[in-house]
Design a protein around this motif. Structure first.
Motif, PDB file in Angstrom:
ATOM      1  N   ARG A   1      62.338  50.163  -8.196  1.00 30.52           N
ATOM      2  CA  ARG A   1      63.659  50.527  -7.665  1.00 30.52           C
ATOM      3  C   ARG A   1      63.685  50.346  -6.153  1.00 30.52           C
ATOM      4  O   ARG A   1      64.692  49.904  -5.584  1.00 30.52           O
ATOM      5  N   GLU A   2      62.577  50.658  -5.494  1.00 30.11           N
ATOM      6  CA  GLU A   2      62.511  50.461  -4.045  1.00 30.11           C
ATOM      7  C   GLU A   2      62.592  48.974  -3.697  1.00 30.11           C
ATOM      8  O   GLU A   2      63.255  48.585  -2.733  1.00 30.11           O
ATOM      9  N   ARG A   3      61.909  48.162  -4.493  1.00 33.47           N
ATOM     10  CA  ARG A   3      61.970  46.714  -4.240  1.00 33.47           C
ATOM     11  C   ARG A   3      63.385  46.187  -4.473  1.00 33.47           C
ATOM     12  O   ARG A   3      63.859  45.327  -3.728  1.00 33.47           O
ATOM     13  N   LEU A   4      64.018  46.663  -5.518  1.00 33.61           N
ATOM     14  CA  LEU A   4      65.396  46.251  -5.783  1.00 33.61           C
ATOM     15  C   LEU A   4      66.298  46.646  -4.622  1.00 33.61           C
ATOM     16  O   LEU A   4      67.150  45.861  -4.185  1.00 33.61           O
ATOM     17  N   HIS A   5      66.094  47.845  -4.113  1.00 34.45           N
ATOM     18  CA  HIS A   5      66.910  48.318  -2.995  1.00 34.45           C
ATOM     19  C   HIS A   5      66.760  47.393  -1.787  1.00 34.45           C
ATOM     20  O   HIS A   5      67.738  47.118  -1.078  1.00 34.45           O
ATOM     21  N   SER A   6      65.541  46.881  -1.572  1.00 36.81           N
ATOM     22  CA  SER A   6      65.310  46.016  -0.410  1.00 36.81           C
ATOM     23  C   SER A   6      66.060  44.697  -0.516  1.00 36.81           C
ATOM     24  O   SER A   6      66.363  44.054   0.503  1.00 36.81           O
ATOM     25  N   LEU A   7      66.379  44.265  -1.754  1.00 37.09           N
ATOM     26  CA  LEU A   7      67.119  43.015  -1.919  1.00 37.09           C
ATOM     27  C   LEU A   7      68.517  43.104  -1.314  1.00 37.09           C
ATOM     28  O   LEU A   7      69.108  42.083  -0.940  1.00 37.09           O
ATOM     29  N   ARG A   8      69.069  44.302  -1.230  1.00 36.05           N
ATOM     30  CA  ARG A   8      70.428  44.466  -0.694  1.00 36.05           C
ATOM     31  C   ARG A   8      70.486  44.076   0.773  1.00 36.05           C
ATOM     32  O   ARG A   8      71.564  43.743   1.285  1.00 36.05           O
ATOM     33  N   TRP A   9      69.326  44.139   1.451  1.00 30.99           N
ATOM     34  CA  TRP A   9      69.338  43.899   2.897  1.00 30.99           C
ATOM     35  C   TRP A   9      68.545  42.657   3.298  1.00 30.99           C
ATOM     36  O   TRP A   9      68.545  42.292   4.470  1.00 30.99           O
ATOM     37  N   ARG A  10      67.879  42.040   2.333  1.00 33.31           N
ATOM     38  CA  ARG A  10      67.047  40.895   2.686  1.00 33.31           C
ATOM     39  C   ARG A  10      67.908  39.698   3.086  1.00 33.31           C
ATOM     40  O   ARG A  10      68.880  39.362   2.416  1.00 33.31           O
TER      41      ARG A  10
END
Length: 718
Positions: free
Chosen positions: A650-659
């Protein structure tokens, strides 16, 4: 038609040579724009009908004129070998095996360009009006050795090939072992437009870093590995070979791309068009299919029998010696050696070879799946023999699908550890099963491996970490174990715990295609690195559909009926194409990799999976005896570890929003290449590649477009 009066003396049986002199001729070599500067200074050689030879050099405009020659036909050749030390040419000219007779004319033609983007014949060359005769020629028309050159391209202004044979039949000129050259007639000025000697090659990044370009390109090459090589004749050729079968490995590289023709078909039953991203290169920098010429290369002679070398022998591995059903192809250019390995194409062979028993990996550390290891050992010498001959510090790029991916892993690690070789393989695999144990994986940590999994593909789930048995022991018990598992059996089937020994373990960094269905029904796909077993073992599709129960990881046999997620032309290639388009669009817009709506859907799916694992954990705890509750237990520990991994996901998925993507994320080592923009222009000229959807929707499979590559790898399943 009557022969012109002045020619009659030269074409009769009583006067095969002409003693009359006083004739003249001139000629000019030009490119497709009518400019002769590209060929200025080239050395030429001519032979007249009396056997006299003339040598000279073209002037700075590509022009030459001869005076006081015999008034008969002459043969023109440009056969002087390249004698400089520029670029890759000396490597080809001087290599020990299969040196290429590259002429100065070939090098000049490789530096010219086509007038039209697609390489179509130019029908309006301004120079054609400046001569008495106009021919469109190719390098192979003007040199003696042609086996390494591309097939001729049809032309309405081609040379009169019968004239060369006619001169030989009448005994004109000196004896020649091979008919070569262009016939010119005296008292005429002839314009020779030389076709550019350019080729297309699939662009591949040589960076360690994962990129969308390689994701898509190597999916296509992995699929091509299922095709035949397509050589005719396939064995014991005498004087020449051809590659008429389309699609085939030989047809793509030796005919289509060598002749500057784009190709999109990598599967015999493919309907949808998926064009590789091609770059235009000088012909000598193409992916090479080695020449077949028994006159130059003694190893090509048919009398050698089974050890006769020819293109299929050198580039194509089809195991009929060890019975592993392994197939692969290999080719190279100045920067890349490409190896693509096929998965199992025969279900019967797969059942016969299925074997999850572990054996020592003799070329490294740890243990490997015995069936995969046998296939690797079968092709190892084939690859090493090729590299010994043609490796010149290129990046070795290896790819494979399913079983081919497992073999590719073992091959890449074997090459990386080959003594005194300094090979640095770059590996991309698609839907590959586990191939080796944890010790192997730890020992191969330096190997760069990008492992692609399509959401509910069952094959990467096996062999489960707990498996270490032969197929004949496992298969009969599979129905009982997987159809009605006990709570403990459920965990074994899920691959979360093991019994003794080193467990099977995946190698490489996983890239996972996560499917998305938007409100309008559009199918999209997000590529990311989840890092958790529930997704790594291909169960997330169930959660995305929100059935409200535990994903069916306990029933591997049911997953086999969803095996379309394992197919290349129906699943992996479309998802890879969609990812490339998504990343291209993200790069252009400087937006995030996922939209808010996509993020919400994925996050909800992950939270649902986490809750399911928690519920299962509580259920198992309630089943235990009262005096054992609250104590650490292997089953609970495995589930808790999985819950933690889902939190990380879930943390990795969250990072996709800002990558935000960089050019190198999309195109790798080609990010600043001068050839990138022209290559993209060519790629976008195909309507199939102009999809502008922000989520780059996955193309829906065309009816019947499942492809020949879709037999299930039973040996991969076990």
């Amino acid at each position: 038609m009557a022969i012109e009066q002045w020619k009659r003396a030269f074409f009769n049986g009583t006067m095969p040579a002409c003693a009359l002199r006083g004739g003249w001729l001139s000629f000019c070599l030009v490119d497709e724009l009518g400019d002769g500067k590209a060929y200025g200074g080239l050395a030429y050689e001519m032979a007249d009908c009396a056997g006299q030879r003339y040598k000279g050099h073209l002037d700075g405009q590509g022009f030459a004129r001869l005076e006081d020659i015999c008034r008969g036909p002459v043969v023109l050749v440009f056969d002087a070998l390249y004698d400089a030390e520029e670029g890759y040419y000396p490597t080809l000219l001087k290599r020990e095996r299969y040196p290429i007779p590259i002429t100065n004319l070939q090098v000049r033609a490789e530096k010219t360009r086509f007038k039209h983007l697609g390489g179509e014949r130019n029908e309006q060359n301004p120079a054609c009006r400046l001569g008495d005769q106009y021919y469109q020629v190719e390098v192979r028309d003007l040199v003696r050795h042609v086996a390494h050159l591309p097939p001729l391209t049809p032309s309405a202004h081609g040379v009169q090939r019968h004239a060369l044979k006619m001169m030989a039949d009448l005994g004109f000129g000196p004896p020649e072992p091979v008919l070569s050259g262009v016939v010119l007639f005296p008292n005429r000025h002839t314009i020779l437009e030389v076709r550019p000697l350019r080729a297309l090659r699939p662009m591949l990044s040589i960076d360690d870093r994962f990129c969308a370009l390689n994701l898509y390109q190597l999916a296509l090459m992995s699929t091509l590995s299922y095709c035949d090589f397509g050589q005719q004749p396939p064995k014991k050729p005498l004087d020449q070979v051809s590659f008429p079968l389309e699609p085939s490995v030989g047809n793509l590289f030796a005919e289509k791309l060598s002749g500057y023709h784009e190709a999109w078909k990598v599967d015999g039953e493919q309907v949808q068009r998926f064009y590789p991203l091609y770059e235009e290169v000088p012909y000598s920098l193409r992916f090479e299919i080695l020449p077949f010429d028994p006159e130059i290369y003694p190893q090509n002679r048919a009398e050698l029998g089974a050890v006769q070398e020819h293109p299929a022998y050198l580039h194509f591995f089809d195991d009929d010696k060890f019975g592993t059903d392994t197939q692969a192809f290999i080719s190279h250019h100045d920067e890349v050696v490409l190896i693509a390995i096929r998965g199992t194409a025969s279900a019967a062979d797969g059942l016969r070879d299925a074997n999850a028993h572990q054996v020592d990996f003799a070329d490294g550390v740890g243990k490997a799946h015995e069936g995969f290891y046998q296939a690797y050992r079968a092709m190892r010498d084939f690859v090493l023999r090729y590299l010994d001959q043609f490796y010149r510090s290129q990046r070795i790029v290896i790819c494979g699908h399913s079983l081919g991916g497992a073999i590719a892993l073992l091959l890449a690690e074997g090459l990386r550890r080959a003594p005194d070789r300094n090979y640095t393989p770059l590996l991309y695999t698609y839907g590959a099963p586990r191939a080796a144990d944890a010790k192997f994986t730890d020992g191969a940590s330096a190997l760069v491996h990008h492992r692609i999994v399509n959401h509910n593909d069952p094959v990467p789930s096996v062999p489960a970490p707990w498996m270490n048995t032969t197929a004949k022991l496992w298969i009969p018990g599979a129905v009982t174990l997987f159809s009605a598992p006990t709570p403990g059996g459920l965990l074994f089937a899920a691959g979360l715990v093991r019994v003794g020994g080193n467990p099977y373990q995946h190698h490489g960094e996983q890239q996972h295609f996560m499917p998305i269905t938007l409100e309008d029904g559009t199918q999209a796909s997000v590529l990311w690195k989840p890092g958790c077993e529930s997704i790594q073992e291909a169960a997330c599709n169930r959660a995305l559909q929100l059935h409200g129960d535990m994903p069916d990881r306990d029933n591997l046999l049911k997953q086999l009926f969803q095996a379309d997620q394992h197919f290349m032309t129906a699943s992996y290639i479309p998802a890879a194409w969609a990812t490339l388009r998504r990343w291209q669009h993200t790069l252009e817009s400087q937006g995030p990799l996922v939209t808010p709506r996509e993020y919400a859907l994925l996050d909800h799916a992950l939270e649902t999976m986490r809750q399911q694992l928690r519920d299962k954990n509580r259920e198992l705890e309630q089943r235990r005896a009262p005096n054992q509750r609250g104590q650490a237990h292997e089953h609970n520990q495995a589930l808790n570890a999985e819950i933690d991994r889902l939190n990380t996901s879930r943390e990795r998925l969250h990072s996709l929003r800002w990558r935000r993507l960089e050019v190198r994320d999309v195109y790798g080592s080609h990010s600043h290449s001068a050839s990138l923009q022209p290559s993209l222009k060519r790629w976008f000229s195909h309507r199939e590649n102009r999809e502008r959807s922000p989520v780059a929707s996955v193309p829906s499979p065309v009816h019947g477009d499942r492809g020949r590559v879709h037999s299930l790898d039973i040996d991969s399943i076990v």
